[in-house]
Design a protein around this motif. Structure first.
Motif, PDB file in Angstrom:
ATOM      1  N   ILE A 291       1.047  -1.438   0.088  1.00 27.85           N
ATOM      2  CA  ILE A 291       0.034  -0.220   0.150  1.00 27.85           C
ATOM      3  C   ILE A 291       0.879   1.201   0.049  1.00 27.85           C
ATOM      4  O   ILE A 291       2.099   1.238   0.357  1.00 27.85           O
ATOM      5  CB  ILE A 291      -1.124   0.125   1.297  1.00 27.85           C
ATOM      6  CG1 ILE A 291      -0.203   0.204   2.520  1.00 27.85           C
ATOM      7  CG2 ILE A 291      -1.949  -1.054   1.272  1.00 27.85           C
ATOM      8  CD1 ILE A 291      -1.095   0.249   3.839  1.00 27.85           C
ATOM      9  N   GLU A 292       0.382   2.374  -0.436  1.00 27.61           N
ATOM     10  CA  GLU A 292       1.148   3.727  -0.300  1.00 27.61           C
ATOM     11  C   GLU A 292       1.138   4.314   0.998  1.00 27.61           C
ATOM     12  O   GLU A 292       2.068   4.779   1.478  1.00 27.61           O
ATOM     13  CB  GLU A 292       0.476   4.741  -1.603  1.00 27.61           C
ATOM     14  CG  GLU A 292       0.968   4.077  -2.982  1.00 27.61           C
ATOM     15  CD  GLU A 292       0.233   4.889  -3.896  1.00 27.61           C
ATOM     16  OE1 GLU A 292      -0.113   6.269  -3.505  1.00 27.61           O
ATOM     17  OE2 GLU A 292       0.288   4.694  -5.186  1.00 27.61           O
ATOM     18  N   ASP A 293      -0.334   4.318   1.634  1.00 29.63           N
ATOM     19  CA  ASP A 293      -0.455   4.856   2.851  1.00 29.63           C
ATOM     20  C   ASP A 293      -1.533   4.347   3.542  1.00 29.63           C
ATOM     21  O   ASP A 293      -2.200   3.331   3.005  1.00 29.63           O
ATOM     22  CB  ASP A 293      -0.274   6.351   2.772  1.00 29.63           C
ATOM     23  CG  ASP A 293      -1.448   6.863   1.865  1.00 29.63           C
ATOM     24  OD1 ASP A 293      -2.597   6.171   1.859  1.00 29.63           O
ATOM     25  OD2 ASP A 293      -1.275   7.944   1.178  1.00 29.63           O
ATOM     26  N   PHE A 294      -2.046   4.976   4.854  1.00 32.11           N
ATOM     27  CA  PHE A 294      -3.154   4.213   5.123  1.00 32.11           C
ATOM     28  C   PHE A 294      -4.477   4.520   4.695  1.00 32.11           C
ATOM     29  O   PHE A 294      -5.422   4.136   5.257  1.00 32.11           O
ATOM     30  CB  PHE A 294      -3.055   4.707   6.856  1.00 32.11           C
ATOM     31  CG  PHE A 294      -1.735   4.021   7.377  1.00 32.11           C
ATOM     32  CD1 PHE A 294      -1.527   2.506   7.564  1.00 32.11           C
ATOM     33  CD2 PHE A 294      -0.849   4.740   8.208  1.00 32.11           C
ATOM     34  CE1 PHE A 294      -0.341   2.159   8.073  1.00 32.11           C
ATOM     35  CE2 PHE A 294       0.386   4.418   8.689  1.00 32.11           C
ATOM     36  CZ  PHE A 294       0.871   3.048   8.567  1.00 32.11           C
ATOM     37  N   ARG A 295      -4.391   5.355   3.612  1.00 33.14           N
ATOM     38  CA  ARG A 295      -5.813   5.532   2.854  1.00 33.14           C
ATOM     39  C   ARG A 295      -5.874   4.858   1.582  1.00 33.14           C
ATOM     40  O   ARG A 295      -6.907   4.961   1.041  1.00 33.14           O
ATOM     41  CB  ARG A 295      -5.999   7.121   2.658  1.00 33.14           C
ATOM     42  CG  ARG A 295      -6.114   7.851   4.069  1.00 33.14           C
ATOM     43  CD  ARG A 295      -6.354   9.518   3.525  1.00 33.14           C
ATOM     44  NE  ARG A 295      -6.596  10.187   4.814  1.00 33.14           N
ATOM     45  CZ  ARG A 295      -6.497  11.462   5.006  1.00 33.14           C
ATOM     46  NH1 ARG A 295      -5.715  12.136   3.960  1.00 33.14           N
ATOM     47  NH2 ARG A 295      -6.847  12.033   5.919  1.00 33.14           N
ATOM     48  N   ASP A 296      -4.942   3.864   1.358  1.00 29.74           N
ATOM     49  CA  ASP A 296      -5.059   3.105   0.266  1.00 29.74           C
ATOM     50  C   ASP A 296      -6.192   2.187   0.091  1.00 29.74           C
ATOM     51  O   ASP A 296      -6.570   1.452   1.051  1.00 29.74           O
ATOM     52  CB  ASP A 296      -3.645   2.216   0.239  1.00 29.74           C
ATOM     53  CG  ASP A 296      -3.333   1.828  -1.283  1.00 29.74           C
ATOM     54  OD1 ASP A 296      -4.381   1.151  -1.609  1.00 29.74           O
ATOM     55  OD2 ASP A 296      -2.162   1.842  -1.536  1.00 29.74           O
ATOM     56  N   PRO A 297      -6.998   2.514  -0.963  1.00 29.12           N
ATOM     57  CA  PRO A 297      -8.069   1.501  -1.069  1.00 29.12           C
ATOM     58  C   PRO A 297      -8.046   0.033  -0.792  1.00 29.12           C
ATOM     59  O   PRO A 297      -8.759  -0.574  -0.541  1.00 29.12           O
ATOM     60  CB  PRO A 297      -8.735   1.907  -2.625  1.00 29.12           C
ATOM     61  CG  PRO A 297      -7.999   3.174  -2.742  1.00 29.12           C
ATOM     62  CD  PRO A 297      -6.748   3.280  -2.077  1.00 29.12           C
ATOM     63  N   LYS A 298      -6.788  -0.358  -1.178  1.00 30.22           N
ATOM     64  CA  LYS A 298      -6.473  -1.702  -1.063  1.00 30.22           C
ATOM     65  C   LYS A 298      -6.414  -2.087   0.402  1.00 30.22           C
ATOM     66  O   LYS A 298      -7.307  -3.178   0.721  1.00 30.22           O
ATOM     67  CB  LYS A 298      -5.142  -2.064  -1.419  1.00 30.22           C
ATOM     68  CG  LYS A 298      -5.094  -1.935  -3.281  1.00 30.22           C
ATOM     69  CD  LYS A 298      -3.807  -2.734  -3.813  1.00 30.22           C
ATOM     70  CE  LYS A 298      -2.533  -1.949  -3.334  1.00 30.22           C
ATOM     71  NZ  LYS A 298      -2.377  -0.778  -3.975  1.00 30.22           N
ATOM     72  N   LEU A 299      -6.149  -1.235   1.343  1.00 28.06           N
ATOM     73  CA  LEU A 299      -6.089  -1.637   2.515  1.00 28.06           C
ATOM     74  C   LEU A 299      -7.451  -1.603   3.285  1.00 28.06           C
ATOM     75  O   LEU A 299      -7.899  -2.441   4.097  1.00 28.06           O
ATOM     76  CB  LEU A 299      -5.221  -0.608   3.506  1.00 28.06           C
ATOM     77  CG  LEU A 299      -5.356  -0.665   4.929  1.00 28.06           C
ATOM     78  CD1 LEU A 299      -4.958  -2.029   5.514  1.00 28.06           C
ATOM     79  CD2 LEU A 299      -4.386   0.382   5.585  1.00 28.06           C
ATOM     80  N   MET A 300      -8.300  -0.359   2.631  1.00 31.60           N
ATOM     81  CA  MET A 300      -9.693  -0.242   3.121  1.00 31.60           C
ATOM     82  C   MET A 300     -10.527  -1.504   2.935  1.00 31.60           C
ATOM     83  O   MET A 300     -11.358  -1.851   3.608  1.00 31.60           O
ATOM     84  CB  MET A 300     -10.277   0.961   2.466  1.00 31.60           C
ATOM     85  CG  MET A 300      -9.528   2.379   2.974  1.00 31.60           C
ATOM     86  SD  MET A 300      -9.795   2.653   4.486  1.00 31.60           S
ATOM     87  CE  MET A 300      -8.099   2.356   5.030  1.00 31.60           C
ATOM     88  N   ALA A 301     -10.211  -1.996   1.663  1.00 31.56           N
ATOM     89  CA  ALA A 301     -10.979  -3.245   1.086  1.00 31.56           C
ATOM     90  C   ALA A 301     -10.775  -4.419   2.390  1.00 31.56           C
ATOM     91  O   ALA A 301     -11.485  -5.160   2.834  1.00 31.56           O
ATOM     92  CB  ALA A 301     -10.568  -3.689  -0.072  1.00 31.56           C
ATOM     93  N   VAL A 302      -9.459  -4.778   2.627  1.00 30.68           N
ATOM     94  CA  VAL A 302      -8.951  -5.582   3.638  1.00 30.68           C
ATOM     95  C   VAL A 302      -9.714  -5.498   4.991  1.00 30.68           C
ATOM     96  O   VAL A 302     -10.206  -6.460   5.433  1.00 30.68           O
ATOM     97  CB  VAL A 302      -7.551  -5.794   3.613  1.00 30.68           C
ATOM     98  CG1 VAL A 302      -7.136  -6.495   4.681  1.00 30.68           C
ATOM     99  CG2 VAL A 302      -7.017  -6.362   2.419  1.00 30.68           C
ATOM    100  N   LEU A 303      -9.765  -4.187   5.455  1.00 30.02           N
ATOM    101  CA  LEU A 303      -9.994  -3.845   6.641  1.00 30.02           C
ATOM    102  C   LEU A 303     -11.670  -4.102   6.809  1.00 30.02           C
ATOM    103  O   LEU A 303     -12.172  -4.590   7.792  1.00 30.02           O
ATOM    104  CB  LEU A 303      -9.790  -2.664   7.138  1.00 30.02           C
ATOM    105  CG  LEU A 303      -8.473  -2.278   7.464  1.00 30.02           C
ATOM    106  CD1 LEU A 303      -8.141  -0.841   7.680  1.00 30.02           C
ATOM    107  CD2 LEU A 303      -7.775  -3.107   8.302  1.00 30.02           C
ATOM    108  N   GLN A 304     -12.312  -3.618   5.646  1.00 33.51           N
ATOM    109  CA  GLN A 304     -13.770  -4.089   5.529  1.00 33.51           C
ATOM    110  C   GLN A 304     -14.333  -5.633   5.919  1.00 33.51           C
ATOM    111  O   GLN A 304     -15.082  -5.729   6.520  1.00 33.51           O
ATOM    112  CB  GLN A 304     -14.315  -3.542   4.348  1.00 33.51           C
ATOM    113  CG  GLN A 304     -14.542  -1.827   4.554  1.00 33.51           C
ATOM    114  CD  GLN A 304     -14.921  -1.392   2.987  1.00 33.51           C
ATOM    115  OE1 GLN A 304     -15.279  -1.952   2.247  1.00 33.51           O
ATOM    116  NE2 GLN A 304     -14.951   0.115   3.100  1.00 33.51           N
TER     117      GLN A 304
END
Length: 237
Positions: free
Chosen positions: A213-226
């Motif tokens: 990920i690029e940072d903590f707003r990266d959509p890839k991270l958001m998808a995993v957290l969801q």
């Protein structure tokens, strides 16, 4: 490793340098100035590429020997102490958290997830950075690599953190930005999310990162957290 297999999520572990904050520019400037001062590389300033390949992510004991193999270890460590003092001077008042950090911390607190900061940085640096970021109280546990039997890339610091917070590696993941840190996490049996703040994606992927990920707003991270999202603490029970 598929991060979705970590459910139910128990804990998240964080490296500090380059992960919670983009501190590498301050480390690079400190190394460049002091290495040039002592005549390293015939006085030619080091490049960012040299820093990334040979310095970033390594603990000071190893760096002292690698940079100054001709010196007694104590002399090499004297240089490292000077470098860390300059880093703290440069970082004070300038250090900022990565984009999305505060929102992520709020998300973690809202779900009562266990957490720890795990770093190869000297304790004085680590405590300063956490203070500047307003995260001293957020992390109940701070593990320093040099205070373990072996620092990263050994798994010891992450294994110690898991033990101290009482978390299972099968329900935990790590945020890291360096190859040595990622290798440490993987060796501890924990999935690692790599941040591309200072190292090429291939380097992080080859070290074993499960997600980049690029940072903590990266959509890839958001998808995993969801997908992993446990119910907020006030909605449980």
């Amino acid at each position: 490793r598929d991060l979705r297999e970590l459910a139910p999520l128990e804990a998240i572990l964080f490296d500090i340098d380059g992960t919670l904050c983009d501190s590498d520019p301050f480390h690079f400037l400190a190394f460049r100035e002091l290495l040039q001062e002592v005549g390293f590389n015939n006085g030619v300033p080091i490049t960012e590429e040299f820093y990334s390949a040979n310095i970033s992510g390594w603990h000071n004991d190893a760096l002292a020997g690698a940079l100054f193999p001709e010196l007694e270890h104590a002399k090499g460590m004297e240089f490292m102490d000077r470098k860390e003092a300059l880093f703290r001077k440069l970082a004070a008042g300038e250090l900022k958290g990565l984009d999305g950090l505060q929102e992520l911390c709020t998300w973690i607190e809202g779900r009562n997830l266990k957490r720890a900061a795990v770093t190869n940085a000297p304790r004085a640096n680590a405590e300063l950075m956490l203070s500047l970021l307003g995260l001293t109280s957020f992390f109940p546990v701070l593990v320093i690599g040099s205070e373990c039997e072996r620092a990263k890339p050994s798994p010891d610091p992450y294994l110690k953190a898991l033990d101290l917070i009482g978390a299972s590696p099968d329900h935990t993941f790590i945020f890291e930005d360096s190859a040595s840190g990622i290798r440490a996490g993987v060796a501890a049996g924990v999935a690692v999310v790599g941040l591309t703040t200072g190292n090429p994606e291939k380097v992080l992927r080859d070290a074993g990162a499960s997600l980049l990920i690029e940072d903590f707003r990266d959509p890839k991270l958001m998808a995993v957290l969801q997908e992993l999202d446990p119910a907020p603490a006030d909605k449980q029970g």
